[in-house]
Scaffold this motif. Structure first.
Motif, PDB file in Angstrom:
ATOM      1  N   ASP A   1      15.878 -30.699 -37.770  1.00  0.00           N
ATOM      2  CA  ASP A   1      17.174 -30.200 -37.270  1.00  0.00           C
ATOM      3  C   ASP A   1      17.621 -30.945 -36.020  1.00  0.00           C
ATOM      4  O   ASP A   1      18.183 -30.346 -35.093  1.00  0.00           O
ATOM      5  CB  ASP A   1      17.120 -28.684 -37.000  1.00  0.00           C
ATOM      6  CG  ASP A   1      16.967 -27.888 -38.278  1.00  0.00           C
ATOM      7  OD1 ASP A   1      17.514 -28.324 -39.323  1.00  0.00           O
ATOM      8  OD2 ASP A   1      16.279 -26.850 -38.244  1.00  0.00           O
ATOM      9  N   LEU A   2      17.391 -32.249 -35.986  1.00  0.00           N
ATOM     10  CA  LEU A   2      17.865 -33.079 -34.880  1.00  0.00           C
ATOM     11  C   LEU A   2      19.235 -33.642 -35.246  1.00  0.00           C
ATOM     12  O   LEU A   2      19.538 -33.834 -36.432  1.00  0.00           O
ATOM     13  CB  LEU A   2      16.896 -34.239 -34.612  1.00  0.00           C
ATOM     14  CG  LEU A   2      15.503 -33.872 -34.123  1.00  0.00           C
ATOM     15  CD1 LEU A   2      14.633 -35.117 -34.051  1.00  0.00           C
ATOM     16  CD2 LEU A   2      15.571 -33.198 -32.764  1.00  0.00           C
ATOM     17  N   PRO A   3      20.056 -33.935 -34.223  1.00  0.00           N
ATOM     18  CA  PRO A   3      21.329 -34.602 -34.530  1.00  0.00           C
ATOM     19  C   PRO A   3      21.034 -35.973 -35.148  1.00  0.00           C
ATOM     20  O   PRO A   3      20.074 -36.644 -34.795  1.00  0.00           O
ATOM     21  CB  PRO A   3      22.011 -34.757 -33.167  1.00  0.00           C
ATOM     22  CG  PRO A   3      21.224 -33.936 -32.216  1.00  0.00           C
ATOM     23  CD  PRO A   3      19.896 -33.660 -32.814  1.00  0.00           C
ATOM     24  N   LEU A   4      21.855 -36.377 -36.087  1.00  0.00           N
ATOM     25  CA  LEU A   4      21.597 -37.639 -36.790  1.00  0.00           C
ATOM     26  C   LEU A   4      22.276 -38.811 -36.094  1.00  0.00           C
ATOM     27  O   LEU A   4      22.866 -39.679 -36.733  1.00  0.00           O
ATOM     28  CB  LEU A   4      22.053 -37.531 -38.245  1.00  0.00           C
ATOM     29  CG  LEU A   4      21.304 -36.500 -39.084  1.00  0.00           C
ATOM     30  CD1 LEU A   4      21.847 -36.454 -40.496  1.00  0.00           C
ATOM     31  CD2 LEU A   4      19.815 -36.777 -39.092  1.00  0.00           C
ATOM     32  N   THR A   5      22.119 -38.862 -34.771  1.00  0.00           N
ATOM     33  CA  THR A   5      22.667 -39.996 -34.021  1.00  0.00           C
ATOM     34  C   THR A   5      21.666 -41.149 -34.104  1.00  0.00           C
ATOM     35  O   THR A   5      20.463 -40.950 -34.366  1.00  0.00           O
ATOM     36  CB  THR A   5      22.892 -39.627 -32.542  1.00  0.00           C
ATOM     37  OG1 THR A   5      21.631 -39.366 -31.940  1.00  0.00           O
ATOM     38  CG2 THR A   5      23.814 -38.426 -32.404  1.00  0.00           C
ATOM     39  N   GLN A   6      22.204 -42.344 -33.897  1.00  0.00           N
ATOM     40  CA  GLN A   6      21.342 -43.544 -33.948  1.00  0.00           C
ATOM     41  C   GLN A   6      20.194 -43.418 -32.939  1.00  0.00           C
ATOM     42  O   GLN A   6      19.060 -43.753 -33.250  1.00  0.00           O
ATOM     43  CB  GLN A   6      22.201 -44.786 -33.652  1.00  0.00           C
ATOM     44  CG  GLN A   6      21.479 -46.092 -33.870  1.00  0.00           C
ATOM     45  CD  GLN A   6      21.165 -46.344 -35.347  1.00  0.00           C
ATOM     46  OE1 GLN A   6      21.708 -45.704 -36.242  1.00  0.00           O
ATOM     47  NE2 GLN A   6      20.266 -47.246 -35.592  1.00  0.00           N
ATOM     48  N   ASN A   7      20.474 -42.917 -31.760  1.00  0.00           N
ATOM     49  CA  ASN A   7      19.465 -42.776 -30.703  1.00  0.00           C
ATOM     50  C   ASN A   7      18.364 -41.797 -31.124  1.00  0.00           C
ATOM     51  O   ASN A   7      17.175 -42.074 -30.941  1.00  0.00           O
ATOM     52  CB  ASN A   7      20.132 -42.326 -29.400  1.00  0.00           C
ATOM     53  CG  ASN A   7      19.188 -42.451 -28.224  1.00  0.00           C
ATOM     54  OD1 ASN A   7      18.355 -43.335 -28.202  1.00  0.00           O
ATOM     55  ND2 ASN A   7      19.336 -41.560 -27.260  1.00  0.00           N
ATOM     56  N   ASP A   8      18.720 -40.665 -31.699  1.00  0.00           N
ATOM     57  CA  ASP A   8      17.719 -39.674 -32.112  1.00  0.00           C
ATOM     58  C   ASP A   8      16.860 -40.218 -33.260  1.00  0.00           C
ATOM     59  O   ASP A   8      15.638 -40.013 -33.289  1.00  0.00           O
ATOM     60  CB  ASP A   8      18.397 -38.370 -32.521  1.00  0.00           C
ATOM     61  CG  ASP A   8      18.923 -37.598 -31.314  1.00  0.00           C
ATOM     62  OD1 ASP A   8      18.230 -37.590 -30.275  1.00  0.00           O
ATOM     63  OD2 ASP A   8      20.019 -37.020 -31.418  1.00  0.00           O
ATOM     64  N   ILE A   9      17.476 -40.902 -34.196  1.00  0.00           N
ATOM     65  CA  ILE A   9      16.716 -41.477 -35.321  1.00  0.00           C
ATOM     66  C   ILE A   9      15.759 -42.562 -34.813  1.00  0.00           C
ATOM     67  O   ILE A   9      14.606 -42.636 -35.241  1.00  0.00           O
ATOM     68  CB  ILE A   9      17.679 -42.017 -36.402  1.00  0.00           C
ATOM     69  CG1 ILE A   9      18.440 -40.844 -37.039  1.00  0.00           C
ATOM     70  CG2 ILE A   9      16.924 -42.809 -37.457  1.00  0.00           C
ATOM     71  CD1 ILE A   9      19.567 -41.256 -37.969  1.00  0.00           C
ATOM     72  N   GLN A  10      16.207 -43.372 -33.864  1.00  0.00           N
ATOM     73  CA  GLN A  10      15.332 -44.405 -33.284  1.00  0.00           C
ATOM     74  C   GLN A  10      14.160 -43.771 -32.544  1.00  0.00           C
ATOM     75  O   GLN A  10      13.032 -44.268 -32.603  1.00  0.00           O
ATOM     76  CB  GLN A  10      16.127 -45.321 -32.328  1.00  0.00           C
ATOM     77  CG  GLN A  10      17.061 -46.272 -33.023  1.00  0.00           C
ATOM     78  CD  GLN A  10      16.320 -47.266 -33.916  1.00  0.00           C
ATOM     79  OE1 GLN A  10      15.117 -47.451 -33.843  1.00  0.00           O
ATOM     80  NE2 GLN A  10      17.081 -47.897 -34.796  1.00  0.00           N
ATOM     81  N   ASN A  11      14.388 -42.669 -31.843  1.00  0.00           N
ATOM     82  CA  ASN A  11      13.293 -41.966 -31.146  1.00  0.00           C
ATOM     83  C   ASN A  11      12.270 -41.439 -32.155  1.00  0.00           C
ATOM     84  O   ASN A  11      11.054 -41.529 -31.927  1.00  0.00           O
ATOM     85  CB  ASN A  11      13.838 -40.816 -30.301  1.00  0.00           C
ATOM     86  CG  ASN A  11      14.503 -41.306 -29.031  1.00  0.00           C
ATOM     87  OD1 ASN A  11      14.236 -42.410 -28.571  1.00  0.00           O
ATOM     88  ND2 ASN A  11      15.395 -40.484 -28.473  1.00  0.00           N
ATOM     89  N   VAL A  12      12.753 -40.884 -33.266  1.00  0.00           N
ATOM     90  CA  VAL A  12      11.840 -40.394 -34.300  1.00  0.00           C
ATOM     91  C   VAL A  12      11.059 -41.568 -34.895  1.00  0.00           C
ATOM     92  O   VAL A  12       9.845 -41.486 -35.101  1.00  0.00           O
ATOM     93  CB  VAL A  12      12.616 -39.616 -35.396  1.00  0.00           C
ATOM     94  CG1 VAL A  12      11.729 -39.332 -36.592  1.00  0.00           C
ATOM     95  CG2 VAL A  12      13.190 -38.336 -34.828  1.00  0.00           C
ATOM     96  N   ARG A  13      11.776 -42.682 -35.167  1.00  0.00           N
ATOM     97  CA  ARG A  13      11.110 -43.868 -35.728  1.00  0.00           C
ATOM     98  C   ARG A  13      10.013 -44.368 -34.778  1.00  0.00           C
ATOM     99  O   ARG A  13       8.918 -44.725 -35.210  1.00  0.00           O
ATOM    100  CB  ARG A  13      12.127 -44.968 -35.999  1.00  0.00           C
ATOM    101  CG  ARG A  13      11.518 -46.187 -36.682  1.00  0.00           C
ATOM    102  CD  ARG A  13      12.554 -47.239 -37.072  1.00  0.00           C
ATOM    103  NE  ARG A  13      13.366 -46.733 -38.181  1.00  0.00           N
ATOM    104  CZ  ARG A  13      14.654 -46.425 -38.115  1.00  0.00           C
ATOM    105  NH1 ARG A  13      15.318 -46.588 -36.986  1.00  0.00           N
ATOM    106  NH2 ARG A  13      15.306 -45.977 -39.164  1.00  0.00           N
ATOM    107  N   ALA A  14      10.282 -44.380 -33.470  1.00  0.00           N
ATOM    108  CA  ALA A  14       9.284 -44.824 -32.479  1.00  0.00           C
ATOM    109  C   ALA A  14       8.056 -43.917 -32.510  1.00  0.00           C
ATOM    110  O   ALA A  14       6.904 -44.387 -32.439  1.00  0.00           O
ATOM    111  CB  ALA A  14       9.900 -44.848 -31.084  1.00  0.00           C
ATOM    112  N   LYS A  15       8.278 -42.620 -32.650  1.00  0.00           N
ATOM    113  CA  LYS A  15       7.154 -41.677 -32.722  1.00  0.00           C
ATOM    114  C   LYS A  15       6.348 -41.901 -34.011  1.00  0.00           C
ATOM    115  O   LYS A  15       5.114 -41.841 -34.016  1.00  0.00           O
ATOM    116  CB  LYS A  15       7.656 -40.240 -32.617  1.00  0.00           C
ATOM    117  CG  LYS A  15       8.121 -39.880 -31.212  1.00  0.00           C
ATOM    118  CD  LYS A  15       8.695 -38.486 -31.169  1.00  0.00           C
ATOM    119  CE  LYS A  15       9.086 -38.050 -29.788  1.00  0.00           C
ATOM    120  NZ  LYS A  15       9.984 -38.909 -29.051  1.00  0.00           N
ATOM    121  N   LEU A  16       7.051 -42.166 -35.111  1.00  0.00           N
ATOM    122  CA  LEU A  16       6.354 -42.441 -36.374  1.00  0.00           C
ATOM    123  C   LEU A  16       5.502 -43.714 -36.260  1.00  0.00           C
ATOM    124  O   LEU A  16       4.364 -43.749 -36.728  1.00  0.00           O
ATOM    125  CB  LEU A  16       7.369 -42.578 -37.516  1.00  0.00           C
ATOM    126  CG  LEU A  16       8.086 -41.290 -37.929  1.00  0.00           C
ATOM    127  CD1 LEU A  16       9.225 -41.597 -38.900  1.00  0.00           C
ATOM    128  CD2 LEU A  16       7.106 -40.302 -38.533  1.00  0.00           C
TER     129      LEU A  16
END
Length: 150
Positions: free
Chosen positions: A113-128
């Motif tokens: 349930d995170l906003p689908l902004t480029q910044n939020d997706i990049q943060n998730v990708r970095a954590k992955l």
């Protein structure tokens, strides 16, 4: 044939004795040099033999040590993968546990349930990527992550 020696009519018997001593000294000096050369040869040979026996002793010790060692291959111990302390990582692993398959960063952001902004997706990708670098997740293809199977 003129004999020189005591009682042969030579006027100086001391010279005759000194000549005899000189001849004997030269003969003994020659024998000493020959004996010393033999000693040097034997000393070199003794050194070679001592070195050879020392090599055999070292080889024996090494073989005995190897024979006494556990012959099973030693697997390197890998420290257990540690999950970073941040709660987002716990949430990511919970989503993977529920999904039971592979996920991309965008799919994971939606599930969290995170906003689908480029910044939020990049943060998730970095954590992955961080979880994959620690062996907690596997990146099966670029951008696609899954949990390793036991």
């Amino acid at each position: 044939m003129d004999m020189i020696g005591p009682g042969t009519g030579q006027s100086d018997p001391g010279t005759w004795l000194l000549d005899r001593i000189d001849a004997r000294e030269q003969a003994l000096t020659c024998q000493i040099e020959q004996t010393q050369a033999e000693i040097d040869t034997l000393t070199a040979r003794l050194s070679e033999l001592s070195e050879a026996i020392e090599h055999l002793r070292i080889s024996r010790k090494t073989l005995i040590f190897l024979a006494e060692e556990d012959l099973a291959p030693v697997k390197p111990t890998v420290p257990p993968a540690t999950v970073p302390d941040h709660p987002a990582y716990q949430q990511i692993l919970a989503v993977f546990g529920e999904a039971g398959g592979s996920l991309r960063a965008r799919d994971l952001a939606m599930a969290m349930d995170l906003p689908l902004t480029q910044n939020d997706i990049q943060n998730v990708r970095a954590k992955l990527k961080r979880l994959a670098s620690r062996g907690i997740l596997i990146e099966t293809e670029p951008g696609l992550f899954t949990q390793p199977r036991p």
